[in-house]
Design an enzyme around this catalytic site. Structure first.
Site, PDB file in Angstrom:
ATOM      1  CG  HIS A  14      20.912  25.223  44.609  1.00 21.41           C
ATOM      2  ND1 HIS A  14      20.595  25.273  46.070  1.00 21.41           N
ATOM      3  CD2 HIS A  14      20.296  26.340  44.350  1.00 21.41           C
ATOM      4  CE1 HIS A  14      19.574  26.163  46.354  1.00 21.41           C
ATOM      5  NE2 HIS A  14      19.551  26.989  45.315  1.00 21.41           N
TER       6      HIS A  14
ATOM      7  CG  ASP B  18      22.819  22.810  47.307  1.00 28.47           C
ATOM      8  OD1 ASP B  18      23.573  23.808  46.824  1.00 28.47           O
ATOM      9  OD2 ASP B  18      21.702  23.056  47.327  1.00 28.47           O
TER      10      ASP B  18
ATOM     11  NE  ARG C  50      21.316  32.172  35.582  1.00 23.98           N
ATOM     12  CZ  ARG C  50      20.010  32.112  36.255  1.00 23.98           C
ATOM     13  NH1 ARG C  50      19.775  32.750  37.233  1.00 23.98           N
ATOM     14  NH2 ARG C  50      19.384  31.324  36.044  1.00 23.98           N
TER      15      ARG C  50
ATOM     16  CB  SER D  46      16.491  27.719  45.508  1.00 29.41           C
ATOM     17  OG  SER D  46      17.512  28.616  45.438  1.00 29.41           O
TER      18      SER D  46
END
Lengths: 506, 506
Positions: free
Chosen positions: A487, A443, A296, A227
């Site tokens: 991801h 992803d 979030r 990432s």
């Protein structure tokens, strides 16, 4: 909270206007059916609405949380990181940053596993994702499981019997390294939004001091990350090409793309719209837990993928016996809600903003890196020149155009092809290194074309410069048959990530 | 706005604690380099921060907007729809809804183009997406361009020389049809969040009254819609199978999927977190323009796609001469900001919440539809029974589980395969109709597998029931080579959508 009692003239007028209009369809007239008759009867009781008021337990909870935070705590988790659980490296030299700012000094929190050998040739540096701490694995200072617990250790993928493994909290973060929640030594107040804009390359240049100055490591055996860590791993190779042997970038990219910027933009805007964020100055008051939670939740969507959710949550509601509600209701909603709730006091809001922005700005193109270097060197030169403390930082102005945006194709300054070649040239610098690139088909945040791009440009450069036929660049892609975790695969499918990493490390 | 001065004991303690920790790395000591010396000199001036305070013109603008709305207006655009610009159909019969609520009566705003023929056999009903009004095309009541202006008209794809074309504002909306901003006749106050939970099937059952009772149309020649309109078009065929000749569903689905629910969940949560939303009771005060703007920015991401943005915006910054900023900065950010700004007073916040929720709940599976019918009939029976007005609506409780969510695979009540077959059975009812399904490869909100699913299930059902070999189900998919506009293709690539529609209408 409530603004219901604010009634300025224009709003009052509006209320009257719209009420007149909306009422027009609801004038009561005799109704022909039994059902209508029942309604006519019922509405004789004044103020008895047709349907019950909807309940909002999710908002009740949030308000209770604010109240509890004001009264009792808990303290945000990030503030609990003590020096006893991490090592702190302090650099008292200033660091000059890619976009013109600087830090007069900084500290880096780090943890390590395994033993550095005599010639300091077995060090592996792990780079973290956006919100991770240096606690990749449990150790004597901190027994709690780390975020890559099973990946690191004796005999594991990063074998601590062979390697000395180091992980840091990035600068800009809040887990012990200098970030917006730290105090600016220049005036004794917290940096907050007086913290300078950071780049991913700035982060690795700070880490490099720890590696070279503190550990005396002249060359890392490997640099690895997923990432944002995958970005950093490439950035480290670009900045310190001769000081790293092997480069591993997992679910990363060489340059951000618009969808990922758009998703992070929304996270930042939502957070900055929480009144408690207070333009970054919330450290002595209620933290923006609502904005953090919402932010979030949006991020969580980008971390996981469609196929996994389809199997795991489908469209089942959490409790089908209840009425549908505007508060979380479907299983997928309760999952997102919980992910947001868990995080909202775990991480510093300003750190999130600055690091998220650094990810947007990530761009290893030659032009971009040359410009950053020029800016940095310029700052440093002015700094050490006669007119001390006379750096002309341009204020971070919002780039919103004065004219409203209209739907038209932008006029590109450089063509799509030129942009791509610029990126290839940026990567050229380390095209002779051993590089492993891993991508995951499911992803959506760092889609596989981004990892293919890294490998392709490195291979093309290696061939072009007559270095190799491209064999030094290994590319691994995990299909949807192997991982549906999107991801987050690097955290969840350790074996599929770990095996090629072990092979590559040799 | 500012909470900086709220200093309760726990927060104050936290501030002190974290300050002690963060300061530790920033204690000033003599520094060895020239640069450090310069800093030491500079920091002698008290309260001179290392870097300048970041500017937030995007937040300044927002605050100015709130102030202006309180002082002067402008009035939200949706409140300006007057009866002079649309036709209003009023139904004074109650309507009973899929999830147990009801409306004692309702009105539908509609517009039409072309002439209904003598045997009322040439009517085409257009279903809209989430936030569209009935104004699909300019007409004598309203000269402004409509949202499908070039699609409808003499000789155009929906040929008004041949067809009588009708478009409505859905119930739940705010452009003249009954929605949360309307007044509940039972008590004279606005419904707000006392409005009942709606389904997409409820919307089409309301439209059906207009079509059958007002226009006397026994059978639509065609039902057509894109996005939520594509859902409605299928729902109409399911609810009134014998009353529609041809069914067109563009970029729609037969059932929502978790990613789309997750994206709408975030939009709703962000909107509901705007303090001005005030649990839906904002009509006499400041509207939640910030929440609406943020919500629309998130929605915009789902309406367009990666490939278009890559070409159009890339990673260019709006003004590269300025410092990067936390306010909109990249071109893609200024685009999102503008889309949000444009929308934030155009649409009613409560309408957005209810209709967004209806999209989440959309599910044409047999089990789901049977249950809805049972609920509706139950409500109606109780309503017309002796105990008038004694419907036991369960309150819309939030389904958040009391126990925190843990990362584990859910235990499915029904298997993935059973769920799919249930959906196929739901579609079976109209598998003998002529249906055209159009999908767009670059659509991330209603991905092509959803349109393929519709066609596949209809064809399988047609074969299974011995109706046909599936030839009555036409499927068109536009690849990325044809359209990169994602979900918005139906608004932007009219020719590619229009040609198969014209062919299908015959």
């Amino acid at each position: 909270m409530s603004t219901a009692h604010i009634m300025k003239p224009a709003i009052r007028r509006l209320a009257v206007l719209t009420r007149n209009f909306s009422t027009s369809g609801a004038v009561l007239r005799p109704r022909p059916t039994q059902a209508s008759a029942a309604i006519s009867a019922s509405i004789r009781t004044p103020r008895h609405a047709s349907n019950p008021q909807m309940a909002f337990p999710c908002l009740d909870k949030r308000e209770q949380k604010s109240q509890a935070l004001l009264n009792e705590g808990p303290e945000p988790a990030y503030s609990k990181i003590g020096r006893e659980s991490v090592h702190i490296y302090k650099s008292e030299e200033p660091i000059f940053l890619d976009y013109g700012g600087f830090l007069p000094g900084f500290q880096i929190a780090y943890e390590s596993w395994g033993i550095l050998n005599a010639d300091a040739s077995n060090a592996i540096l792990i780079h973290t994702g956006l919100s991770a701490s240096s606690h990749a694995k449990s150790n004597s200072l901190n027994q709690k499981s780390g975020w890559w617990e099973e990946f690191i250790g004796p005999g594991k993928y990063l074998d601590t019997d062979r390697y000395f493994v180091v992980c840091t909290n990035v600068i800009g973060g809040c887990y012990g390294s200098t970030g917006p929640s730290s105090v600016d030594p220049a005036d004794g107040d917290r940096y907050a939004t007086r913290f300078p804009i950071l780049s991913v390359n700035d982060m690795v240049r700070a880490q490099h001091r720890l590696i070279s100055q503190h550990f005396g490591v002249k060359k890392l055996y490997a640099s690895i990350g997923a990432s944002m860590g995958g970005m950093q791993s490439l950035a480290y190779a670009q900045e310190f090409t001769d000081e790293v042997e092997k480069v591993i970038s997992i679910s990363g990219c060489a340059k951000s793309h618009p969808y990922s910027i758009a998703m992070r933009h929304c996270q930042r805007q939502v957070l900055m719209s929480d009144p408690n964020w207070n333009r970054g100055f919330y450290y002595d008051s209620l933290p923006p837990h609502t904005g953090m939670k919402l932010s979030r939740e949006i991020a969580t969507i980008t971390y996981r993928s469609g196929p996994e959710w389809e199997t795991r949550f489908g469209t089942e509601r959490a409790d089908p016996s209840k009425q549908p509600a505007l508060c979380p209701d479907f299983l997928i909603e309760t999952y997102l809600d919980h992910q947001g709730e868990k995080f909202c006091l775990e991480y510093d809001a300003n750190s999130l903003l600055y690091i998220s922005k650094a990810m947007d700005l990530f761009n290893l193109s030659k032009t971009n890196r040359d410009k950053a270097e020029e800016t940095r060197l310029g700052s440093e030169a002015r700094f050490t020149g006669e007119s001390t403390r006379d750096i002309k930082f341009s204020s971070s102005e919002c780039a919103l155009p004065n004219e409203p945006y209209t739907e038209k194709p932008r006029r590109r300054v450089v063509s799509f092809e030129e942009e791509k070649d610029d990126l290839r040239q940026g990567l050229e610098k380390f095209a002779h290194k051993d590089v492993l690139v891993i991508g995951v088909e499911s992803d959506i945040l760092f889609p596989v074309w981004q990892q293919r791009e890294i490998s392709q440009f490195l291979k093309e450069s290696a061939k072009k410069l007559g270095i190799s036929n491209g064999d030094n660049i290994r590319h691994v892609e995990l299909g949807e048959d192997i991982s549906m975790y999107g991801h987050d695969t690097f955290l969840l499918s350790l074996d599929y990530i770990g095996q090629p990493v072990r092979d590559f490390l040799g």
